[in-house]
Design a protein around this motif. Sequence first.
Motif, PDB file in Angstrom:
ATOM      1  N   GLU A 107      64.021  72.514  21.950  1.00 28.38           N
ATOM      2  CA  GLU A 107      63.435  72.056  22.923  1.00 28.38           C
ATOM      3  C   GLU A 107      62.373  73.150  23.759  1.00 28.38           C
ATOM      4  O   GLU A 107      61.385  73.148  23.946  1.00 28.38           O
ATOM      5  CB  GLU A 107      64.038  71.314  24.025  1.00 28.38           C
ATOM      6  CG  GLU A 107      64.515  70.099  23.241  1.00 28.38           C
ATOM      7  CD  GLU A 107      65.339  69.238  24.204  1.00 28.38           C
ATOM      8  OE1 GLU A 107      65.056  68.167  24.624  1.00 28.38           O
ATOM      9  OE2 GLU A 107      66.226  69.689  24.800  1.00 28.38           O
ATOM     10  N   GLU A 110      59.394  74.566  21.347  1.00 30.18           N
ATOM     11  CA  GLU A 110      58.541  73.612  21.115  1.00 30.18           C
ATOM     12  C   GLU A 110      57.525  73.747  22.576  1.00 30.18           C
ATOM     13  O   GLU A 110      56.513  73.517  22.790  1.00 30.18           O
ATOM     14  CB  GLU A 110      59.243  72.300  21.137  1.00 30.18           C
ATOM     15  CG  GLU A 110      59.827  71.897  19.569  1.00 30.18           C
ATOM     16  CD  GLU A 110      60.190  70.549  19.416  1.00 30.18           C
ATOM     17  OE1 GLU A 110      60.276  69.751  20.553  1.00 30.18           O
ATOM     18  OE2 GLU A 110      60.506  70.377  18.528  1.00 30.18           O
ATOM     19  N   VAL A 161      59.633  67.254  29.599  1.00 29.98           N
ATOM     20  CA  VAL A 161      59.798  67.775  28.154  1.00 29.98           C
ATOM     21  C   VAL A 161      59.562  66.525  27.302  1.00 29.98           C
ATOM     22  O   VAL A 161      58.789  66.681  26.293  1.00 29.98           O
ATOM     23  CB  VAL A 161      61.282  68.268  27.782  1.00 29.98           C
ATOM     24  CG1 VAL A 161      61.050  68.923  26.347  1.00 29.98           C
ATOM     25  CG2 VAL A 161      61.445  69.823  28.617  1.00 29.98           C
ATOM     26  N   SER A 162      60.336  65.399  27.403  1.00 32.09           N
ATOM     27  CA  SER A 162      60.044  64.267  26.746  1.00 32.09           C
ATOM     28  C   SER A 162      60.445  63.076  27.628  1.00 32.09           C
ATOM     29  O   SER A 162      61.070  63.112  28.469  1.00 32.09           O
ATOM     30  CB  SER A 162      61.039  64.200  25.613  1.00 32.09           C
ATOM     31  OG  SER A 162      62.553  64.144  25.985  1.00 32.09           O
ATOM     32  N   ARG A 210      63.853  64.091  29.212  1.00 32.86           N
ATOM     33  CA  ARG A 210      64.501  65.369  29.122  1.00 32.86           C
ATOM     34  C   ARG A 210      63.606  66.226  30.005  1.00 32.86           C
ATOM     35  O   ARG A 210      62.402  66.262  29.786  1.00 32.86           O
ATOM     36  CB  ARG A 210      64.458  65.919  27.769  1.00 32.86           C
ATOM     37  CG  ARG A 210      65.573  65.047  27.004  1.00 32.86           C
ATOM     38  CD  ARG A 210      67.153  65.533  27.092  1.00 32.86           C
ATOM     39  NE  ARG A 210      67.209  66.748  26.275  1.00 32.86           N
ATOM     40  CZ  ARG A 210      68.146  67.514  26.449  1.00 32.86           C
ATOM     41  NH1 ARG A 210      69.434  67.176  27.159  1.00 32.86           N
ATOM     42  NH2 ARG A 210      68.412  68.649  25.599  1.00 32.86           N
TER      43      ARG A 210
END
Length: 305
Positions: A107, A110, A161-162, A210
Amino acid sequence: MGENASFWESLIYAHPTCTTWKQEAEGSIYHLASILFVVGFMGGSGFFGLLYVFSLLGLGFLCSSVWAWLDVCAADIFSWNFILFVICFVQFIYVTYQVRSVSFDREFQELYSALFQPLGISLTVYRKIVLCCDAEVVTLEKEHCYAMQGKTPIDKLSLLVSGRIRVTVDGEFLHYIFPLQFLDSPEWDSLRPTEEGIFQVTLTAETDCRYVAWRRKKLYLLFAKHRFISRLFSILIGSDIAEKLYALNDRVHVGKGFRYDIRLPNFYHVSLPETPPVQPSHHLQRGSPRRKPVGVTNCGSFSTQ
């Protein structure tokens, strides 16, 4: 002066000038070493650029050492080139170790590729940023609150993040927060380093989310040590706040089909002379674009991506 002149003269004229030149060329190993030197000095910067330079220069010095040992039979030339080869080899190992040590979880890798790498941020600088948040990604389950209006203190800065976060005030929807956007950039910008505050909005996870969180005090200490990182976050936070302002701007009408535009504050004086001037900035918390302007109406549901 006489002694200095004699020293330079002895240094220059100590060896006779070349009267005849060798007719045959040096061996292929010598020319290979020269080619490696030329190609090696074309390397770039950064970790991989250093690996490129030291690897090719090391091979070039190694070839020069072999050439000095086999063709020239000169111990001093061999010794110097071999020493330089060892130095390049040690540097190559050291840089390789640094590259391996600058590794992140999927993560964080990315996140670097999507947000920080396009800005030209090196891995070493990014590692300082990751270590400041303890290299931890926090999970927020669906319908759980990241912050509650009037209750949650502003003590950190978080980056999604997501997932997707829903922002509301007094139960009324304002806008969404999408990945690679800060969750609390307006709150962060509204306070000075020595001030404290609480959230004026509620942030609720609409899906499983997240996010990465930096503690406020720890992040300010990082800014104090590295001014470049401070300027980087200032740019990222300013851009994030601008996106949130335009997200609010897309949902606001002033009546009769006119849309409020934050770029044209005097537009309504011409289009709607009978309507009193709308000044949303008077109803905003200092530095926060999330407060809804008084006297404006919503324009239906907000489309999501």
